[in-house]
Write a protein that holds these residues in place. Structure first.
Motif, PDB file in Angstrom:
ATOM      1  N   LEU A 227       0.823  -1.210   0.000  1.00 13.20           N
ATOM      2  CA  LEU A 227       0.000   0.000   0.000  1.00 13.20           C
ATOM      3  C   LEU A 227       0.858   1.260   0.000  1.00 13.20           C
ATOM      4  N   GLU A 228       1.987   1.210   0.685  1.00 17.03           N
ATOM      5  CA  GLU A 228       2.883   2.363   0.687  1.00 17.03           C
ATOM      6  C   GLU A 228       3.432   2.607  -0.713  1.00 17.03           C
ATOM      7  N   GLN A 229       3.751   1.522  -1.407  1.00 19.60           N
ATOM      8  CA  GLN A 229       4.225   1.658  -2.788  1.00 19.60           C
ATOM      9  C   GLN A 229       3.128   2.231  -3.679  1.00 19.60           C
ATOM     10  N   LEU A 230       1.886   1.739  -3.475  1.00 21.93           N
ATOM     11  CA  LEU A 230       0.765   2.264  -4.247  1.00 21.93           C
ATOM     12  C   LEU A 230       0.537   3.734  -3.929  1.00 21.93           C
ATOM     13  N   THR A 234       0.823   6.797  -6.601  1.00 23.06           N
ATOM     14  CA  THR A 234      -0.372   7.593  -6.861  1.00 23.06           C
ATOM     15  C   THR A 234      -0.187   9.061  -6.506  1.00 23.06           C
ATOM     16  N   ASN A 235       0.523   9.319  -5.422  1.00 23.23           N
ATOM     17  CA  ASN A 235       0.532  10.653  -4.839  1.00 23.23           C
ATOM     18  C   ASN A 235       1.850  11.405  -4.949  1.00 23.23           C
ATOM     19  N   PHE A 236       2.877  10.765  -5.517  1.00 21.11           N
ATOM     20  CA  PHE A 236       4.177  11.426  -5.566  1.00 21.11           C
ATOM     21  C   PHE A 236       4.669  11.520  -7.015  1.00 21.11           C
ATOM     22  N   GLU A 237       5.389  12.589  -7.277  1.00 27.81           N
ATOM     23  CA  GLU A 237       5.904  12.865  -8.611  1.00 27.81           C
ATOM     24  C   GLU A 237       7.173  12.039  -8.834  1.00 27.81           C
ATOM     25  N   PRO A 238       7.293  11.293  -9.947  1.00 29.97           N
ATOM     26  CA  PRO A 238       8.367  10.303 -10.095  1.00 29.97           C
ATOM     27  C   PRO A 238       9.770  10.890 -10.203  1.00 29.97           C
ATOM     28  N   ILE A 571       1.596   4.537   6.302  1.00 31.32           N
ATOM     29  CA  ILE A 571       0.906   3.280   6.013  1.00 31.32           C
ATOM     30  C   ILE A 571       1.865   2.099   6.078  1.00 31.32           C
ATOM     31  N   SER A 572       3.111   2.296   5.645  1.00 32.88           N
ATOM     32  CA  SER A 572       4.073   1.193   5.638  1.00 32.88           C
ATOM     33  C   SER A 572       4.404   0.706   7.035  1.00 32.88           C
ATOM     34  N   ARG A 573       4.074   1.482   8.065  1.00 36.00           N
ATOM     35  CA  ARG A 573       4.392   1.096   9.443  1.00 36.00           C
ATOM     36  C   ARG A 573       3.191   0.552  10.196  1.00 36.00           C
ATOM     37  N   LEU A 574       2.060   0.399   9.506  1.00 39.37           N
ATOM     38  CA  LEU A 574       0.872  -0.111  10.190  1.00 39.37           C
ATOM     39  C   LEU A 574       1.104  -1.505  10.750  1.00 39.37           C
ATOM     40  N   LYS A 602      -9.399   4.600  -3.683  1.00 37.77           N
ATOM     41  CA  LYS A 602     -10.291   3.487  -3.335  1.00 37.77           C
ATOM     42  C   LYS A 602      -9.473   2.224  -3.073  1.00 37.77           C
ATOM     43  N   THR A 603      -8.533   1.931  -3.963  1.00 36.15           N
ATOM     44  CA  THR A 603      -7.675   0.754  -3.785  1.00 36.15           C
ATOM     45  C   THR A 603      -6.854   0.878  -2.511  1.00 36.15           C
ATOM     46  N   LEU A 604      -6.305   2.066  -2.289  1.00 33.78           N
ATOM     47  CA  LEU A 604      -5.512   2.306  -1.087  1.00 33.78           C
ATOM     48  C   LEU A 604      -6.353   2.121   0.166  1.00 33.78           C
ATOM     49  N   LEU A 605      -7.561   2.639   0.145  1.00 32.86           N
ATOM     50  CA  LEU A 605      -8.432   2.566   1.315  1.00 32.86           C
ATOM     51  C   LEU A 605      -8.854   1.120   1.598  1.00 32.86           C
ATOM     52  N   ARG A 606      -9.138   0.347   0.541  1.00 35.05           N
ATOM     53  CA  ARG A 606      -9.487  -1.070   0.746  1.00 35.05           C
ATOM     54  C   ARG A 606      -8.349  -1.799   1.448  1.00 35.05           C
ATOM     55  N   GLY A 607      -7.119  -1.520   1.026  1.00 34.39           N
ATOM     56  CA  GLY A 607      -5.971  -2.157   1.658  1.00 34.39           C
ATOM     57  C   GLY A 607      -5.820  -1.760   3.114  1.00 34.39           C
ATOM     58  N   ILE A 608      -6.031  -0.488   3.424  1.00 34.49           N
ATOM     59  CA  ILE A 608      -5.938  -0.032   4.811  1.00 34.49           C
ATOM     60  C   ILE A 608      -6.998  -0.720   5.669  1.00 34.49           C
TER      61      ILE A 608
END
Length: 649
Positions: A227-230, A234-238, A571-574, A602-608
């Motif tokens: 999820l952290e990778q996703l 999704t949210n960071f500029e490459p 999220i990576s530390r959950l 949505k995908t991120l939230l399902r994983g959380i």
């Protein structure tokens, strides 16, 4: 029945069986021995007496005297002399003999010894038959005394055996406490691991339970990493590794909407004015390397100062947001110098030129004038399109500070005044908790999230935490605020108020004195503990993880609920929370906003939600505003919701 009780019963049963068996066998053996000795005594005595009679004159008086003398000199129950026809010639009977043994004992263990019989001769003729029976009461006395001694020794040995067995059992079962605690923790959705005991049977159980805990931990860790990778994709500029425009806007809006922590902030936008020239001179690859260098510089600055967020807004524009009321000019100059240093190239006459603008971001005094998330986004976009473009692009590395005065904020920057105002408010308990409902999917109330309000002046305005928390922290008054908030919440719960959720600061969970007083207050109001919810910001929970775990270990056994709010950036530390036993997490508005139209979130939230459910927590969405968001959140599997659009029917 517990295993320990069963083992104790087994030990006691074995001891009773062994001691009782030894006692019975010893008593019966003593009985048989006494019977044999009485029988031998009867035969010896009757033979000796018959021989004496055979050698003396058979005068009735002399014989009677001899029998009397024999009877009186020993312990006999009966002596009788009978002629050859069976007629009694002389007889002595002891009718007064008694024993110390109780009647039930003599009936239970009767001593039966055969009477001694011998013939009395008169020359070559039979004079008569002599019968002798010893008194068995003295044998009962001996048997009773020996039985009492055996019983006492058996009891003493039994007690010593119980003591020794208890010590041995305690040592053998010492790993069982760890196994029980682990089983209880797993039942509470805390998937802990313990050291393997030496006992083979316990080792098998511990291995199985450790395997379960490790599988849960690995699953959560792997899913958290995915999820952290996703989230990053999704949210960071490459190229630069900074936030992209959309995510930056959501993070800024989320900070502004957290009224318990935000009072004012600073928005800085900087434009790389000569990017086209750099790209033409250095080439595409070297230009990307320079952009990465600039991004790393901003990212490191944000990591060193968690109150800063950095983003690449467009190809040429970078944004930095500070959620604290710092000096705008100083922060603007700091960012400007940082960018100048990072913008140096390997070409002597070529370097990056930055046009930087800093603007104050504030909250309004009243609820009606609060800047909404949408208005803040529109203002920010308008600011990028109009204000920055109007700056003279020919000026190199310029900084413009724009102070907005359209929002009036109550600020008295004099430390003495704040000390006086806060102390007065706390001393006079001018405090209240503003309830905001948190509901489940069925619309039922989970608890009322209750941020604090202080009335700094009598009959004056009520101020949110974000407007005074900075000064309260600087003046070392946060512990008093936290204690007063807890007392107020317990008082409301005692009157039958619905469950209350309290926001705790990092200073609270790191303060042993506050934790100790909290536990004392809860114990005095233990009946309402199950309706008291504590929630700590995600940043504080992970930054002070040891203190946070200690806090959970203290308040959760009392029945309180503990959760983490504003979850979204760690999220990576959950997976680290698998053994804490938290009850819920609240997912940050930066993920929830416009969830109905954001497929990546949505995908991120399902994983959380999956991670939360796998370790026994419920997932609650923050900042829910629209019906469409509510419908989507229910479909995703979020357990609860709170925000401006949530109301109790």
């Amino acid at each position: 029945m517990s295993l320990i009780k069963q083992l104790w019963l087994a030990i006691i049963f074995i001891l009773i069986l062994a001691s009782g068996g030894s006692f019975v066998l010893s008593t019966l053996s003593s009985k048989h021995y006494l019977e044999e000795q009485l029988q031998l005594k009867n035969l010896d005595n009757v033979t000796s007496l018959a021989l004496s009679m055979s050698q003396m004159q058979k005068d009735p008086t002399t014989i009677d005297l001899l029998i009397s003398a024999q009877f009186d000199s020993g312990h006999y129950r009966y002596i009788g002399l009978f002629d050859p026809s069976g007629k009694m010639m002389s007889e002595r009977v002891n009718a007064n003999s008694k024993t110390r043994a109780p009647a039930w004992f003599t009936k239970l263990i009767p001593i039966k010894a055969q009477a001694g019989v011998a013939e009395v001769q008169d020359g070559w003729k039979q004079f008569g038959s002599l019968t002798l029976e010893s008194d068995a009461n003295f044998a009962y006395d001996k048997l009773w005394d020996s039985t009492i001694q055996i019983a006492l020794w058996a009891s003493l040995i039994g007690l010593l055996a119980c003591y020794g067995g208890g010590k041995i059992l305690e040592k053998i079962l010492s790993p069982l406490d760890d196994v029980v605690n682990q089983a209880r923790a797993i039942g509470e959705n805390r998937f802990i691991s313990i050291a393997e005991p030496k006992t083979i049977e316990f080792k098998a159980v511990v291995n199985a339970m450790n395997g379960l805990s490790n599988r849960i931990k690995n699953t959560v860790t792997e899913e958290s990493s995915r999820l952290e990778q996703l989230r990053y994709q999704t949210n960071f500029e490459p190229i630069t590794g900074l936030m992209n425009f959309d995510y930056f806007i959501r993070r800024v809006n989320a900070s502004i909407s957290h009224e318990e922590t935000f009072s004012s902030g600073i928005l800085i936008v900087t434009r790389l004015a000569n990017l086209a020239q750099i790209d033409q001179t250095l080439g595409h690859q070297e230009t990307n390397t320079l952009l990465k260098k600039i991004g790393d510089a901003l990212d490191n600055e944000c990591k060193n100062h968690p109150h800063l967020y950095g983003a690449r807004l467009t190809g040429t524009d970078f944004g930095i947001f500070c959620n604290r009321p710092l000096d705008t000019d100083m922060l603007g100059l700091q960012i400007k110098e940082l960018l100048i240093n990072a913008g140096q190239t390997n070409q002597e006459f070529l370097s990056a030129h930055f046009l930087t603008v800093a603007i104050n971001v504030t909250k309004s005094d009243t609820e009606e004038n609060l800047v909404s998330i949408l208005e803040a986004a529109e203002k920010f976009i308008s600011f990028i399109d109009s204000v920055v473009d109007k700056v003279n692009i020919q000026h190199r590395n310029t900084l413009h500070v724009i102070n907005h005065s359209d929002l009036v904020q109550y600020r008295k920057n004099d430390q003495g005044n704040w000390q006086k105002l806060l102390t007065s408010a706390l001393d006079n308990r001018r405090i209240k908790l503003e309830p905001y409902p948190v509901i489940n999917q069925n619309g039922q109330l989970i608890h009322n999230e209750s941020p604090v309000r202080l009335q700094l002046e009598p009959n004056g305005k009520w101020y949110s935490a974000g407007e005074f928390i900075t000064w309260a922290t600087q003046l070392n008054l946060m512990s008093r605020v936290d204690e007063l908030v807890l007392e107020t919440a317990l008082g409301k719960l005692a009157t039958g108020t619905e469950s209350i959720g309290l926001n705790l600061s990092a200073s609270a969970i790191c303060n042993p004195g506050f934790i100790e007083k909290t536990c004392k207050l809860i114990k005095l109001n233990i009946s309402v503990a199950s309706r008291l919810y504590f929630e700590v910001p995600e940043k504080s929970a992970f930054e002070y993880s040891v203190e946070f775990r200690h806090f959970c270990n203290q308040v959760k056994p009392l029945g309180c609920k503990v959760g983490i709010e504003h979850v979204g950036t760690h999220i990576s530390r959950l997976g680290e929370l698998h053994d804490v036993g938290l009850d819920y997490i609240k997912i940050d508005v930066s993920i929830i906003k416009d969830i109905d139209s954001n497929e990546d979130n949505k995908t991120l939230l399902r994983g959380i939600c999956m991670i939360a459910h796998s370790i026994g927590m419920i997932a609650i969405a923050e900042g829910v505003q629209t019906i469409d968001e509510q419908v989507t959140l229910k479909q995703i599997g979020v357990d609860g919701m709170t925000g401006p659009g949530i109301h109790i029917a």
